[in-house]
Enzyme design. Structure first.
Site, PDB file in Angstrom:
ATOM      1  N   CYS A  97      -1.732   1.005   3.749  1.00 44.55           N
ATOM      2  CA  CYS A  97      -0.946   0.376   2.902  1.00 44.55           C
ATOM      3  C   CYS A  97      -0.183  -0.806   3.498  1.00 44.55           C
ATOM      4  O   CYS A  97       0.898  -0.453   4.424  1.00 44.55           O
ATOM      5  CB  CYS A  97      -0.168   1.025   1.876  1.00 44.55           C
ATOM      6  SG  CYS A  97       0.591   0.243   0.587  1.00 44.55           S
ATOM      7  N   ARG A 260       2.442   9.847  -6.818  1.00 45.00           N
ATOM      8  CA  ARG A 260       3.083   9.789  -5.246  1.00 45.00           C
ATOM      9  C   ARG A 260       4.678  10.275  -5.114  1.00 45.00           C
ATOM     10  O   ARG A 260       5.401   9.230  -5.660  1.00 45.00           O
ATOM     11  CB  ARG A 260       2.792   8.659  -4.650  1.00 45.00           C
ATOM     12  CG  ARG A 260       3.142   8.523  -2.989  1.00 45.00           C
ATOM     13  CD  ARG A 260       2.671   7.308  -2.092  1.00 45.00           C
ATOM     14  NE  ARG A 260       1.053   7.380  -2.322  1.00 45.00           N
ATOM     15  CZ  ARG A 260       0.400   6.444  -2.720  1.00 45.00           C
ATOM     16  NH1 ARG A 260       1.199   5.340  -3.270  1.00 45.00           N
ATOM     17  NH2 ARG A 260      -0.901   6.497  -2.843  1.00 45.00           N
TER      18      ARG A 260
HETATM   19  C1  DTB Z   1       6.104   2.116  -3.369  1.00 48.44           C
HETATM   20  O1  DTB Z   1       6.206   2.259  -4.548  1.00 48.44           O
HETATM   21  N1  DTB Z   1       6.967   2.544  -2.471  1.00 48.44           N
HETATM   22  C2  DTB Z   1       6.561   2.151  -1.043  1.00 48.44           C
HETATM   23  C3  DTB Z   1       5.058   1.140  -1.294  1.00 48.44           C
HETATM   24  N2  DTB Z   1       5.179   1.317  -2.762  1.00 48.44           N
HETATM   25  C4  DTB Z   1       5.073  -0.158  -0.557  1.00 48.44           C
HETATM   26  C5  DTB Z   1       7.559   1.220  -0.385  1.00 48.44           C
HETATM   27  C6  DTB Z   1       8.892   1.864  -0.324  1.00 48.44           C
HETATM   28  C7  DTB Z   1       9.932   0.908   0.302  1.00 48.44           C
HETATM   29  C8  DTB Z   1      11.156   1.649   0.677  1.00 48.44           C
HETATM   30  C9  DTB Z   1      12.209   0.870   1.073  1.00 48.44           C
HETATM   31  C10 DTB Z   1      11.725   0.319   2.496  1.00 48.44           C
HETATM   32  O2  DTB Z   1      11.455   1.170   3.461  1.00 48.44           O
HETATM   33  O3  DTB Z   1      11.971  -0.866   2.726  1.00 48.44           O
END
Ligand code: DTB
Ligand code: SAM
Ligand code: SF4
Length: 331
Positions: A97, A260
């Site tokens: 992703c 998730r």
């Molecule tokens: C989602 O729902 N969570 C992920 C992904 N989609 C892209 C991202 C989490 C980010 C957490 C904070 C960071 O690491 O910046």
């Protein structure tokens, strides 16, 4: 059980308010009717463009409006993305992703992201991107390049939304989800708990997701990772059972969706994570880092999977591996 899109808020509230163990038990029963037990889908995240985002999401380390001390980075090279994707596949991840701190991709970014999708796809991994808002043409071009999933979260309830983000509306998000669906991409959409919202907002978020014309194939339920310098840095911590209730209700009302256990997992004990899997979570992000914050890490996950007897879903063979197999068969 048929898939329902006509859930009412009071249906969802009744599920949410059950005694905790009844809720988790029901969620696990529904989980086993729709998915193979003890199996988990593993995705890996990579930030392809970090920081200086013009949006004002109050939870985010990447917004240019807050002093989060994050070091911004320009777009990273496609070759570097491929190296990271190969390593993720090697460590057992089936989906890669790629996330960018954009309000939306500019046209000048499209050749870059399209090339990246084609190359990651050729490794035999499922591809996912999260690049902000998309128009119809961008969604179609991503699909044509081989993108499988697009992540775009609703984040919270319609009512609470303007407390968290003011630079794009809730309806803008629904429009992007519509463009993603129309293009034939799979939808990854969920939200965040622990933003200082109330129970009604968690129920409202679940209601919005479960009454979309088609349920998202993938539903990330993030717990706020508090970021110093952002307006939500010092918000009261939400009890973990509220996160698990949100996961369990998501499992019951969207029975075919992967749910998730997302951001915030690093702070959970192994037994809390086991409870989240019991509540129907069957997907997670592996690796040392999410986009900008630390994650549980492969070593800890390997131990956890062994301890709990969980098996990661297999990555598919790559185009190169398939043609090698075909050559050895015909030899
Ligand atoms: C989602 O729902 N969570 C992920 C992904 N989609 C892209 C991202 C989490 C980010 C957490 C904070 C960071 O690491 O910046
Ligand atoms: N810029 C794109 C967008 O917002 O659509 C993509 C990346 S954005 C970081 C993806 C999602 O990560 C957000 O919608 C939010 O749900 C989640 N997220 C971001 N920062 C978080 C944090 N500090 N804690 C928990 N979840 C977070
Ligand atoms: Fe930008 Fe996405 Fe962070 Fe919002 S969540 S500030 S859109 S990177």
């Amino acid at each position: 059980m048929t898939v329902r899109n006509d859930w009412t808020r009071s249906d969802i509230q009744a599920l949410y308010d059950q005694p905790f163990l009844d809720l988790v038990f029901q969620a696990q029963q529904i989980h086993r009717e729709h998915f193979q037990a003890n199996t988990i889908q593993v995705s890996t995240l990579l930030s392809i463009k970090t920081g200086k985002c013009p949006e004002d999401c109050k939870y985010c380390s990447q917004s240019v409006r807050y002093d989060s001390k994050l070091e911004a980075e320009k777009r990273i090279a496609v070759e570097k993305v491929i190296t990271e994707a190969k390593a993720a596949k090697e460590s057992g991840s089936s989906r890669f992703c790629m996330g960018a701190a954009w309000r939306n991709p500019h046209e000048r970014d499209m050749p870059y992201v399209l090339e990246m999708v084609q190359e990651v796809k050729a490794l035999g991994m499922e591809t996912c991107m999260t690049l902000g808002m998309l128009n119809e043409s961008q969604a179609t071009r991503l699909k044509d390049a081989g993108l499988d999933y697009y992540n775009h979260n609703l984040d919270t309830s319609r009512e609470y939304y303007s407390n968290i983000i003011t630079t794009r509306t809730f309806d803008d998000r629904l429009d992007t989800l519509d463009h993603v669906r129309q293009a034939g991409l799979k939808v990854c959409s969920g939200g965040i708990v622990g933003l200082g919202e109330g129970k009604q907002d968690r129920i409202g978020l679940l209601h919005e997701l479960a009454t979309l014309p088609l349920h998202p194939e993938s539903v990330p339920i993030n717990m706020l990772v508090p970021i110093e310098g952002t307006p939500l840095a010092n918000v009261d911590k939400l009890d973990v059972t509220e996160w698990i209730r949100t996961i369990a209700v998501a499992r019951i009302i969207m029975p075919h969706s992967y749910i998730r256990l997302s951001a915030g997992r690093e702070a959970l004990s192994d037994s809390d994570q086991a409870l989240a899997f019991m509540a129907g979570a069957n997907s997670l992000f592996s690796g040392e880092k999410l986009l900008t914050t630390p994650n549980a890490g492969d070593g800890r996950d390997k131990q956890l999977f062994e301890k709990l007897g969980l098996t990661p879903e297999k990555p598919k063979p790559s185009v190169a591996e398939l043609s090698t197999d075909a050559m050895s068969l015909s030899a």
